[in-house]
Motif scaffolding. Structure first.
Motif, PDB file in Angstrom:
ATOM      1  N   PHE A  67       0.850  -1.210   0.000  1.00  0.00           N
ATOM      2  CA  PHE A  67       0.000   0.000   0.000  1.00  0.00           C
ATOM      3  C   PHE A  67       0.876   1.247   0.000  1.00  0.00           C
ATOM      4  CE2 PHE A  67      -4.082  -1.682   2.245  1.00  0.00           C
ATOM      5  CZ  PHE A  67      -4.392  -2.390   1.107  1.00  0.00           C
ATOM      6  N   MET A  68       1.917   1.214   0.837  1.00  0.00           N
ATOM      7  CA  MET A  68       2.761   2.393   0.981  1.00  0.00           C
ATOM      8  C   MET A  68       3.540   2.672  -0.295  1.00  0.00           C
ATOM      9  SD  MET A  68       4.660   2.722   4.549  1.00  0.00           S
ATOM     10  CE  MET A  68       3.386   2.454   5.717  1.00  0.00           C
ATOM     11  N   ILE A  69       4.071   1.600  -0.928  1.00  0.00           N
ATOM     12  CA  ILE A  69       4.814   1.781  -2.181  1.00  0.00           C
ATOM     13  C   ILE A  69       3.868   2.284  -3.269  1.00  0.00           C
ATOM     14  CG2 ILE A  69       6.047   0.516  -3.985  1.00  0.00           C
ATOM     15  CD1 ILE A  69       7.195  -1.220  -1.703  1.00  0.00           C
TER      16      ILE A  69
ATOM     17  N   LYS B  37       4.124  10.317   8.825  1.00  0.00           N
ATOM     18  CA  LYS B  37       3.191  10.255   9.965  1.00  0.00           C
ATOM     19  C   LYS B  37       2.517   8.887  10.031  1.00  0.00           C
ATOM     20  CE  LYS B  37       1.672  15.070  10.345  1.00  0.00           C
ATOM     21  NZ  LYS B  37       1.793  15.396  11.750  1.00  0.00           N
ATOM     22  N   LEU B  38       2.143   8.362   8.851  1.00  0.00           N
ATOM     23  CA  LEU B  38       1.459   7.062   8.846  1.00  0.00           C
ATOM     24  C   LEU B  38       2.416   5.929   9.214  1.00  0.00           C
ATOM     25  CD1 LEU B  38      -0.853   7.545   5.792  1.00  0.00           C
ATOM     26  CD2 LEU B  38      -1.537   7.229   8.135  1.00  0.00           C
ATOM     27  N   ILE B  39       3.689   6.034   8.781  1.00  0.00           N
ATOM     28  CA  ILE B  39       4.678   5.038   9.205  1.00  0.00           C
ATOM     29  C   ILE B  39       4.814   5.078  10.726  1.00  0.00           C
ATOM     30  CG2 ILE B  39       7.126   4.432   9.140  1.00  0.00           C
ATOM     31  CD1 ILE B  39       7.237   5.259   6.282  1.00  0.00           C
ATOM     32  N   GLY B  40       4.847   6.308  11.287  1.00  0.00           N
ATOM     33  CA  GLY B  40       4.913   6.453  12.740  1.00  0.00           C
ATOM     34  C   GLY B  40       3.729   5.813  13.430  1.00  0.00           C
ATOM     35  N   MET B  41       2.535   5.981  12.851  1.00  0.00           N
ATOM     36  CA  MET B  41       1.332   5.378  13.440  1.00  0.00           C
ATOM     37  C   MET B  41       1.436   3.858  13.451  1.00  0.00           C
ATOM     38  SD  MET B  41      -2.580   5.705  12.192  1.00  0.00           S
ATOM     39  CE  MET B  41      -2.410   4.341  11.077  1.00  0.00           C
ATOM     40  N   VAL B 115      -4.030  -2.310   9.896  1.00  0.00           N
ATOM     41  CA  VAL B 115      -3.794  -2.242   8.456  1.00  0.00           C
ATOM     42  C   VAL B 115      -4.938  -1.518   7.761  1.00  0.00           C
ATOM     43  CG1 VAL B 115      -3.614  -3.633   6.380  1.00  0.00           C
ATOM     44  CG2 VAL B 115      -2.277  -4.196   8.355  1.00  0.00           C
ATOM     45  N   ALA B 116      -6.180  -1.732   8.223  1.00  0.00           N
ATOM     46  CA  ALA B 116      -7.309  -1.019   7.619  1.00  0.00           C
ATOM     47  C   ALA B 116      -7.162   0.481   7.830  1.00  0.00           C
ATOM     48  CB  ALA B 116      -8.615  -1.523   8.234  1.00  0.00           C
ATOM     49  N   THR B 117      -6.740   0.879   9.046  1.00  0.00           N
ATOM     50  CA  THR B 117      -6.526   2.308   9.328  1.00  0.00           C
ATOM     51  C   THR B 117      -5.449   2.881   8.421  1.00  0.00           C
ATOM     52  OG1 THR B 117      -6.925   1.670  11.605  1.00  0.00           O
ATOM     53  CG2 THR B 117      -6.229   3.910  11.237  1.00  0.00           C
ATOM     54  N   LEU B 118      -4.353   2.114   8.249  1.00  0.00           N
ATOM     55  CA  LEU B 118      -3.257   2.576   7.384  1.00  0.00           C
ATOM     56  C   LEU B 118      -3.743   2.747   5.954  1.00  0.00           C
ATOM     57  CD1 LEU B 118      -0.111   3.006   7.303  1.00  0.00           C
ATOM     58  CD2 LEU B 118      -0.014   0.694   6.432  1.00  0.00           C
ATOM     59  N   GLY B 119      -4.563   1.795   5.475  1.00  0.00           N
ATOM     60  CA  GLY B 119      -5.077   1.878   4.111  1.00  0.00           C
ATOM     61  C   GLY B 119      -5.927   3.112   3.904  1.00  0.00           C
ATOM     62  N   GLY B 121      -5.786   5.865   5.658  1.00  0.00           N
ATOM     63  CA  GLY B 121      -4.903   7.024   5.749  1.00  0.00           C
ATOM     64  C   GLY B 121      -4.151   7.267   4.450  1.00  0.00           C
ATOM     65  N   LEU B 122      -3.667   6.188   3.813  1.00  0.00           N
ATOM     66  CA  LEU B 122      -2.929   6.349   2.560  1.00  0.00           C
ATOM     67  C   LEU B 122      -3.856   6.805   1.443  1.00  0.00           C
ATOM     68  CD1 LEU B 122      -0.563   3.280   2.796  1.00  0.00           C
ATOM     69  CD2 LEU B 122       0.083   5.645   2.897  1.00  0.00           C
ATOM     70  N   ALA B 123      -5.117   6.319   1.443  1.00  0.00           N
ATOM     71  CA  ALA B 123      -6.078   6.759   0.429  1.00  0.00           C
ATOM     72  C   ALA B 123      -6.359   8.248   0.574  1.00  0.00           C
ATOM     73  CB  ALA B 123      -7.365   5.963   0.555  1.00  0.00           C
ATOM     74  N   VAL B 124      -6.523   8.709   1.825  1.00  0.00           N
ATOM     75  CA  VAL B 124      -6.752  10.145   2.067  1.00  0.00           C
ATOM     76  C   VAL B 124      -5.533  10.948   1.632  1.00  0.00           C
ATOM     77  CG1 VAL B 124      -7.102  11.853   3.878  1.00  0.00           C
ATOM     78  CG2 VAL B 124      -8.410   9.760   3.908  1.00  0.00           C
ATOM     79  N   THR B 125      -4.315  10.388   1.856  1.00  0.00           N
ATOM     80  CA  THR B 125      -3.094  11.069   1.410  1.00  0.00           C
ATOM     81  C   THR B 125      -3.084  11.258  -0.104  1.00  0.00           C
ATOM     82  OG1 THR B 125      -1.949  10.005   3.226  1.00  0.00           O
ATOM     83  CG2 THR B 125      -0.590  10.985   1.533  1.00  0.00           C
TER      84      THR B 125
END
Lengths: 81, 154
Positions: A67-69, B37-41, B115-119, B121-125
Motif C-alpha cells: 500500500f505504501m509503495i 506520519k502514517l509510518i509512525g502510526m 492495516v485497515a486504518t493505514l489503508g 490514511g494512505l487513500a486520504v493522502t
C-alpha cells in the motif's frame, strides 16, 4: 524463548524503526518499514505466537508495505523530513 | 549498578517496547510528511501489539519447582489425541506447558484494524495530493490559508 535471539531481534527492530523514520526517500522508507514488520513477525514466532506472526507477515510486511509503495508511486518520492 | 540490575536488565524487553512506541508517537507529532506520519502510526500500533503478545509468553516461572528460563511454554496447539481425551477429562491437559493464547487472539484483531486504518490514511493522502500537489503538512496548510474558500472540483 531464547533470550539471545530476543535481544538481537529487538535491537535490529529499534534500528529499523529509526532508519525508516529518518530516511528522506519515501520508497526506501517504505521498504525499511517492511523489514521492520518482518522482524516483528520473527519476534512473535519466537514468542510462541505463530498465529500473530503469520498474520503480521502477510498483512504487515506484505500488504501495508505494498500500500505504501503504491501511494509513493501515486504521489511523490521526496520527503522534507 | 543496583538500579541497573533491579529495574533495567530484567525488564529489557519492556524498555525497548516503550522506546519504539515513543519513536512512533514522536514521528506522528513532529514529522511534516503525511506518509512519514502514517509510518509512525504503524510503528506505534505494532509496539503496543508486541507488548500485549509478550504478556502471554510463558517462560516457566509459574511451573511448580521450575525456575524462570528453565522450561518454556510452547505454541498453544493441542494434539488431536490429547484433545479427544481432554473432552471427557479436562485435567489431562497441563495448561502450564503452553503460552497464553488469549493476548494472541486479541492482537490478531488489532493487526487487521491497524492495516485497515493505514489503508484509509494512505487513500486520504492520495486524495490530498491530487487537490494540493503536496504531501507536506506545512505546504498544504499554507495553500489552504491562501485560498480559504477553495472549492474541490475534480
Amino acid at each position: 524463548m531464547i533470550w539471545q535471539f530476543d535481544t538481537l531481534i529487538l535491537l535490529l527492530l529499534l534500528v529499523a524503526a529509526v532508519v525508516s523514520l529518518r530516511l528522506r526517500d519515501l520508497l526506501a522508507a517504505s521498504v525499511v518499514f517492511g523489514i521492520y514488520s518482518f522482524l516483528m513477525c520473527l519476534l512473535w514466532a519466537e514468542m510462541a505466537a505463530v498465529d500473530v506472526a503469520f498474520t503480521e507477515a502477510a498483512v504487515g510486511a506484505g500488504v501495508s508495505a505494498l500500500f505504501m509503495i503504491a501511494t509513493v508511486y501515486q504521489t511523490t518520492r521526496k520527503s522534507s523530513d | 549498578m543496583h538500579f541497573l540490575n533491579e529495574h533495567i536488565i530484567p525488564f529489557f524487553n519492556y524498555w525497548i517496547y516503550v522506546i519504539i512506541m515513543m519513536l512512533g508517537l514522536h514521528a506522528m507529532i513532529v514529522k511534516r510528511n503525511l506518509i512519514k506520519k502514517l509510518i509512525g502510526m504503524s510503528i506505534f500500533s505494532t509496539a503496543i501489539i508486541l507488548f500485549y503478545v509478550s504478556i502471554g509468553v510463558n517462560n516457566g516461572g509459574d511451573i511448580q519447582g521450575g525456575k524462570p528460563g528453565e522450561t518454556h511454554g510452547t505454541i498453544p496447539v493441542i494434539e488431536h489425541e490429547l484433545a479427544l481425551e481432554a473432552s471427557h477429562d479436562p485435567t489431562k491437559i497441563d495448561f502450564r506447558r503452553y503460552a497464553n493464547p488469549l493476548p494472541h487472539v486479541l492482537m490478531l484483531t488489532a493487526i487487521v484494524v491497524g492495516v485497515a486504518t493505514l489503508g484509509v490514511g494512505l487513500a486520504v493522502t492520495q486524495r490530498i495530493y491530487r487537490d494540493y500537489d503536496s504531501i507536506e503538512e506545512d505546504e498544504i496548510l499554507a495553500k489552504i490559508a491562501a485560498a480559504p474558500s477553495r472549492q474541490t472540483d475534480d
